[in-house]
Scaffold this active site. Sequence first.
Site, PDB file in Angstrom:
ATOM      1  N   GLU A 172      -3.275  10.745   3.572  1.00  0.00           N
ATOM      2  CA  GLU A 172      -4.234  10.483   4.646  1.00  0.00           C
ATOM      3  C   GLU A 172      -4.315  11.783   5.422  1.00  0.00           C
ATOM      4  OE1 GLU A 172      -4.668   6.167   6.016  1.00  0.00           O
ATOM      5  OE2 GLU A 172      -2.506   6.564   6.140  1.00  0.00           O
TER       6      GLU A 172
ATOM      7  N   GLU B 243       0.850  -1.198   0.000  1.00  0.00           N
ATOM      8  CA  GLU B 243       0.000   0.000   0.000  1.00  0.00           C
ATOM      9  C   GLU B 243       0.879   1.239   0.000  1.00  0.00           C
ATOM     10  OE1 GLU B 243      -3.236   2.001   3.149  1.00  0.00           O
ATOM     11  OE2 GLU B 243      -2.494  -0.049   3.425  1.00  0.00           O
TER      12      GLU B 243
ATOM     13  N   HIS C 273       3.799   1.403   2.790  1.00  0.00           N
ATOM     14  CA  HIS C 273       3.734   0.150   3.546  1.00  0.00           C
ATOM     15  C   HIS C 273       4.137  -0.975   2.599  1.00  0.00           C
ATOM     16  CE1 HIS C 273       0.906   1.808   6.743  1.00  0.00           C
ATOM     17  NE2 HIS C 273       0.599   2.612   5.737  1.00  0.00           N
TER      18      HIS C 273
ATOM     19  N   ASP D 181       0.283   5.038   0.680  1.00  0.00           N
ATOM     20  CA  ASP D 181      -0.641   6.086   1.108  1.00  0.00           C
ATOM     21  C   ASP D 181      -0.104   7.445   0.674  1.00  0.00           C
ATOM     22  OD1 ASP D 181      -2.474   4.403   2.385  1.00  0.00           O
ATOM     23  OD2 ASP D 181      -1.225   4.303   4.176  1.00  0.00           O
TER      24      ASP D 181
END
Length: 445
Positions: free
Chosen positions: A224, A219, A235, A221
Site C-alpha cells: 500500500e 488479507e 490482516h 497487503d
Amino acid sequence: MSLEVFLNRDLLPSSRTQTAENHPALSYQQCTDSGCTTVDTAVVLDANWRWLHTVDGYTNCYTGQDWETSLCPDADTCAENCALDGADYSGTYGISSSGDALTLDFVTGSNVGSRVYLINGDEYEMFMLKNMEFTFDVDVSNLPCGLNGALYFVKMDADGGLSEYSGNSAGADYGTGYCDAQCPQDLKFIGGEANVEGWVGSSTDANSGTGDIGSCCTEMDIWEANSISNAVTPHVCSTDGPCTTAETCGTGDDRYDGYCDKDGCDFNPYRWGNETFYGPDSSYTIDTNSVITVVTQFITDDGTASGTLTEIRRIYVQDGEVIQQANTNIEGITTTNEITDEFCTETKEVTGDEDKFGELGGFSTLSDEMDAGMVLVMSIWDDHTANMLWLDSTYPTDDPDAVGAARGTCATTSGDPDDVESNSPGSSVVFSNIKFGTLNSTYSA
C-alpha cells in the site's frame, strides 16, 4: 467488493450486454532456481465498478447512491432482475496493459479509481504463498499524498463465488466475490444477494453507500503505497464470509469486536523510526521517482510450504542494488526488519493500540488461511474515510506526538478526495514484471 449476482449469461442474450467483456492480457513469471517461465494471464475488473442494469434491457438497477426500488425491492428479487455489463477497460476505467505491465489511471472521465484481479481462464489465479516469494516492479512517481496504489492478496473463491451462491451467475469472469479484512459494506452484492437492506448513501462519495452486509476475509497487503510512504500489512479474520451486524462487521465503535483485524500489523519504515528510507528524491535510500523492484518473502518454521508461517521479509532492488528493509528504530520495539508475531505484539504495546491481530491468532491464523490459496488484487484509490492519513501523514491527528502516529510527511490537511480528484486527476500507478517463485529465485542485483 463482493458483488455476487450479476450477469446471468445463460439467460441473458449477448445483445443485452452492451459492452463486450475482453480481459486485458497481463503475463507473469513463475520462477525456480533453474529459471523462470511465462504464464499467460489477464486482469478482470471488480464487479462493483460495473454498470448494473436490467436483465432484459438497459434500465439502471443502481444510480449514484440509490437502488431502483421497483427492480430491487429486496435482495433476492434484485439478483433476479439485474445483470452486470462488460467493461470498456481503457476508455471508461483507465486500465491498460502491455505485456507484463499494467497501468491504472486515477480519474478517467467520471470514473474514479479501479480494482482488478489476476485471472486465468474463467477463474482467478490462485497463489500459495508460504515458503515462496512474490516480486514486482512498481512506478509510484505519479502518486501524490492521499492516493494509494495497492497490490495485495485476499482469500477469495477462485470462481468468484459462482459455485457457492445460487444468485451469482457471473463469477470471476465478471469480477465477483471480493472480500477483505475491512469487511466492506459498500459492495452492491454479497453472497449472491443484493446489499439493499439498510443501504445508506455515503456523506462524502456521491457514487457510494453502505448496506447491512459486509464481506470479510483474510488479507495480505503486500504493497500500500504512494510516492511518500509504503506499508506491508497482514490482516487476519476469525471467519470468512458475510457479516450482518455492526458488531460482526466491526463498524464504528464496534471496530475491535468484528470478525477481522482491521488495523493489521503494518511495517511502514517511516512509522517505525526510519524517516529517510523511502521518498521522492535521491536523498532517500529508496527513491520513489524511479521504478522500484519489491520482493516479499514468506518464511515458514520448517522451510516447506506445509510449515507454519513465521516471518514476512521485504527486500528492494533499485539501480542494480539489493536493499534490505529498513530496521525499526523505536524504543520498545526490538530492532528488526521483519514482520513476526513478536514485532506485531511490540508495536501494539508501544502504541497502546488493541492487538486484534494477536487476539485472532496472529501468524498461526494467517498461515492456516494461506493454505487455501489467495487471489492477487491491484488497485488505485483515494480514501473517503480517513483521507489516507494512516498511510502517509500523522494519524490519528489529535495526538501527533504519540508513538507511531507519524506515518509520512504529508500534511494532516491532505488527502481529501475532493481535492485529490480535482488537483491530481492524472495520477497513476504502473505494476510490471510480476514474478512468483521459490525463495531468492525472482530477483538479482
